[in-house]
Write an enzyme that holds these catalytic residues in place. Structure first.
Site, PDB file in Angstrom:
ATOM      1  N   GLN A  13       0.694  -1.144   0.042  1.00  0.00           N
ATOM      2  CA  GLN A  13       0.171   0.040   0.052  1.00  0.00           C
ATOM      3  C   GLN A  13       0.890   1.298   0.109  1.00  0.00           C
ATOM      4  O   GLN A  13       1.934   1.217   0.583  1.00  0.00           O
ATOM      5  CB  GLN A  13      -0.969   0.033   1.024  1.00  0.00           C
ATOM      6  CG  GLN A  13      -1.911  -1.065   1.195  1.00  0.00           C
ATOM      7  CD  GLN A  13      -3.006  -0.960   2.239  1.00  0.00           C
ATOM      8  OE1 GLN A  13      -3.150  -1.924   2.747  1.00  0.00           O
ATOM      9  NE2 GLN A  13      -3.395   0.403   2.481  1.00  0.00           N
ATOM     10  N   SER A  94       4.384  -6.540   2.464  1.00  0.00           N
ATOM     11  CA  SER A  94       3.217  -6.568   3.109  1.00  0.00           C
ATOM     12  C   SER A  94       2.261  -7.235   2.324  1.00  0.00           C
ATOM     13  O   SER A  94       2.300  -8.496   1.638  1.00  0.00           O
ATOM     14  CB  SER A  94       2.794  -5.124   3.761  1.00  0.00           C
ATOM     15  OG  SER A  94       1.661  -5.303   4.433  1.00  0.00           O
ATOM     16  N   LEU A  95       1.232  -6.364   1.598  1.00  0.00           N
ATOM     17  CA  LEU A  95       0.213  -6.844   0.808  1.00  0.00           C
ATOM     18  C   LEU A  95       1.095  -7.476  -0.460  1.00  0.00           C
ATOM     19  O   LEU A  95       0.530  -8.539  -1.166  1.00  0.00           O
ATOM     20  CB  LEU A  95      -0.681  -5.844   0.210  1.00  0.00           C
ATOM     21  CG  LEU A  95      -1.331  -5.953  -1.195  1.00  0.00           C
ATOM     22  CD1 LEU A  95      -2.517  -6.892  -1.034  1.00  0.00           C
ATOM     23  CD2 LEU A  95      -1.757  -4.717  -1.872  1.00  0.00           C
ATOM     24  N   ARG A 119      -8.927  -8.937   3.579  1.00  0.00           N
ATOM     25  CA  ARG A 119      -7.851  -8.673   4.269  1.00  0.00           C
ATOM     26  C   ARG A 119      -8.011  -7.133   4.780  1.00  0.00           C
ATOM     27  O   ARG A 119      -7.835  -6.746   5.908  1.00  0.00           O
ATOM     28  CB  ARG A 119      -6.629  -9.125   3.777  1.00  0.00           C
ATOM     29  CG  ARG A 119      -5.373  -8.579   4.425  1.00  0.00           C
ATOM     30  CD  ARG A 119      -3.975  -9.120   3.734  1.00  0.00           C
ATOM     31  NE  ARG A 119      -2.800  -9.031   4.297  1.00  0.00           N
ATOM     32  CZ  ARG A 119      -2.119  -8.010   4.266  1.00  0.00           C
ATOM     33  NH1 ARG A 119      -2.409  -6.889   3.428  1.00  0.00           N
ATOM     34  NH2 ARG A 119      -0.690  -7.885   4.924  1.00  0.00           N
ATOM     35  N   HIS A 205       0.398  -4.132  10.920  1.00  0.00           N
ATOM     36  CA  HIS A 205       1.493  -5.047  11.434  1.00  0.00           C
ATOM     37  C   HIS A 205       2.000  -5.034  13.023  1.00  0.00           C
ATOM     38  O   HIS A 205       2.855  -5.169  13.462  1.00  0.00           O
ATOM     39  CB  HIS A 205       2.762  -4.726  10.781  1.00  0.00           C
ATOM     40  CG  HIS A 205       2.560  -5.083   9.052  1.00  0.00           C
ATOM     41  ND1 HIS A 205       2.168  -6.398   8.623  1.00  0.00           N
ATOM     42  CD2 HIS A 205       2.325  -4.147   8.301  1.00  0.00           C
ATOM     43  CE1 HIS A 205       1.945  -6.550   7.390  1.00  0.00           C
ATOM     44  NE2 HIS A 205       2.259  -5.025   7.080  1.00  0.00           N
ATOM     45  N   GLN A 254       1.708 -12.399   9.399  1.00  0.00           N
ATOM     46  CA  GLN A 254       2.374 -11.376   8.621  1.00  0.00           C
ATOM     47  C   GLN A 254       1.687 -10.217   9.084  1.00  0.00           C
ATOM     48  O   GLN A 254       1.913  -8.975   9.126  1.00  0.00           O
ATOM     49  CB  GLN A 254       2.500 -11.390   7.127  1.00  0.00           C
ATOM     50  CG  GLN A 254       3.040 -10.407   6.466  1.00  0.00           C
ATOM     51  CD  GLN A 254       2.175  -9.811   5.137  1.00  0.00           C
ATOM     52  OE1 GLN A 254       1.142  -9.508   5.437  1.00  0.00           O
ATOM     53  NE2 GLN A 254       2.886 -10.126   4.126  1.00  0.00           N
TER      54      GLN A 254
END
Length: 326
Positions: A13, A94-95, A119, A205, A254
Site C-alpha cells: 500500500q 506486506s500486501l 484482508r 503489523h 504477517q
C-alpha cells in the site's frame, strides 16, 4: 528460462495512484485480461476505478489491496507475455507478498484478489478509526527505535512498536494513537531526523491486528495453496518456504508482525541476486533497496519503455547464466 541473479519484488500500500498502468493497458493484452479477470472476481470494474475513480476511494484499504495486487499481477503477466525470464526469487512488501505468491503459482489470482479485499476489511475494522496510527522514523538505528517503543509501551499511552524495517534509517512505527505521538516525540529527542505521521487509519503489523489475523486465517482455510514454483522470501522471517501450510500460517502472522524488508533484500543479495525488478506501480521499493544495498541494480515495469529496457538487458543476461530451461 530462469536467471539465478534476478529477483522480482512487489509493492504494498502506498504505490497506488489514479491513472496507473494506462500505457501498459493500451499495449498489453495480458494487462487488459488481468483487469477483466479481477472485475469478474470482485464484481466491479477495477480498471474504471483505477483510471477514473477518486484517489480517496483508491486509498481505502479494502480497495487498495485488490487494486494493487491486480496491477502487480498484470505487469508480471506482461513480462511473461514479452518473453521475460523467470526470476530466481520473489518477495513482496506486506500486501505485495500476496502478489508474489500469485506470480509464483502458490495462490490462484481470482482467489487472491478476493482474499486481499477481505484482508483490507479485516485490517480496517480491527481497530476503530482514530485509535491507531503509524509514523515513519527517519535517521535512527533499529535498536534505539525498539528501545524507545518498549519504554513507551510500558507506560500509560498504549502500545507502540516498530513494524516496517524498510531500510537502514527508515523504520515505521505503529500502535495506539497517543503512544505513536509520544514515541515520535521521544525518538526525535533520541536523534531521529524526522518523525512523519502516515496517512493511514489503522496500526498495521502490530499485535492490535490479531483480530484481523484470526479472520484472515478463516478466509485462508477455504483456499488451496500450492508450493511456489519460484521461491518467495517472506516478510515475517526473511526466509523461503515450500510447505503450503507453513505459507498459510505466515500470511496470518504477517498481518500482526513486523515487515522485515531489509532482511528480505539482504537474504536475496546473499543468495547471489544482483538485479531486482519492481513489479508494480511506482518505484518505492527500488528506492528502499538501493539504501539497503547500493550495489543492487533496479528495474521497473510499469511503463512499456521501462519493461522493454529491462527485457533487453535481463533476457540477454538470463540466456548467458540460465539455471533451468522450461
Amino acid at each position: 528460462m530462469t536467471s539465478s541473479t534476478i529477483a522480482f519484488v512487489f509493492p504494498g500500500q502506498g504505490s497506488q495512484k489514479v491513472g496507473m498502468l494506462a500505457a501498459a493497458y493500451a499495449r498489453s493484452e495480458a494487462v487488459r485480461a488481468t483487469f477483466a479477470e479481477a472485475a469478474d472476481a470482485l464484481g466491479y470494474d477495477v480498471w474504471a476505478l483505477v483510471q477514473h475513480g477518486e484517489q480517496e476511494t483508491l486509498n481505502l484499504t479494502a480497495t487498495t489491496q485488490p487494486v494493487l495486487l491486480t496491477a502487480s499481477v498484470a505487469l508480471w503477466r506482461a513480462w511473461r507475455e514479452a518473453g521475460g525470464p523467470d526470476p530466481a526469487m520473489m518477495a513482496g512488501h506486506s500486501l505485495g507478498e500476496f502478489s508474489a505468491l500469485v506470480c509464483a503459482g502458490s495462490l490462484e489470482f481470482a482467489d487472491a484478489v478476493q482474499l486481499v479485499r477481505k484482508r483490507g476489511e479485516f485490517m480496517q475494522t480491527a481497530v476503530p478509526v482514530g485509535e491507531g496510527a503509524m509514523a515513519a522514523i527517519i535517521g535512527l538505528d533499529d535498536d534505539s527505535i525498539n528501545k524507545v517503543c518498549a519504554e513507551i509501551s510500558a507506560g500509560t499511552a498504549g502500545e507502540v512498536a516498530a513494524v516496517n524495517f524498510n531500510s537502514p534509517g527508515q523504520v515505521v512505527i505503529a500502535g495506539h494513537t497517543a503512544a505513536v505521538a509520544e514515541a515520535s516525540h521521544a525518538l526525535k529527542a533520541a536523534g531521529a531526523k524526522r518523525a512523519l505521521p502516515l496517512p493511514v487509519s489503522a496500526p498495521f503489523h502490530t499485535q492490535l491486528m490479531k483480530p484481523a489475523g484470526e479472520q484472515l486465517a478463516q478466509a485462508l482455510a477455504e483456499l488451496t495453496l500450492k508450493a511456489p514454483k519460484i521461491p518467495v522470501v517472506h516478510n515475517v522471517h526473511a526466509e523461503t518456504e515450500t510447505d503450503p501450510e507453513r505459507i498459510r500460517s505466515l500470511l496470518v502472522e504477517q498481518i500482526y508482525s513486523p515487515v522485515q524488508w531489509t532482511r528480505c533484500i539482504e537474504h536475496m543479495a546473499s543468495a547471489g541476486i544482483c538485479k531486482i525488478v519492481e513489479c508494480g506501480p511506482g518505484r518505492v521499493l527500488s528506492g528502499l533497496n538501493r539504501r539497503i544495498n547500493s550495489e543492487l541494480q533496479s528495474y521497473s515495469l510499469e511503463e512499456p519503455l521501462a519493461l522493454s529496457q529491462a527485457l533487453e538487458e535481463l533476457a540477454g543476461q538470463a540466456a548467458g547464466s540460465a539455471t533451468d530451461t522450461e
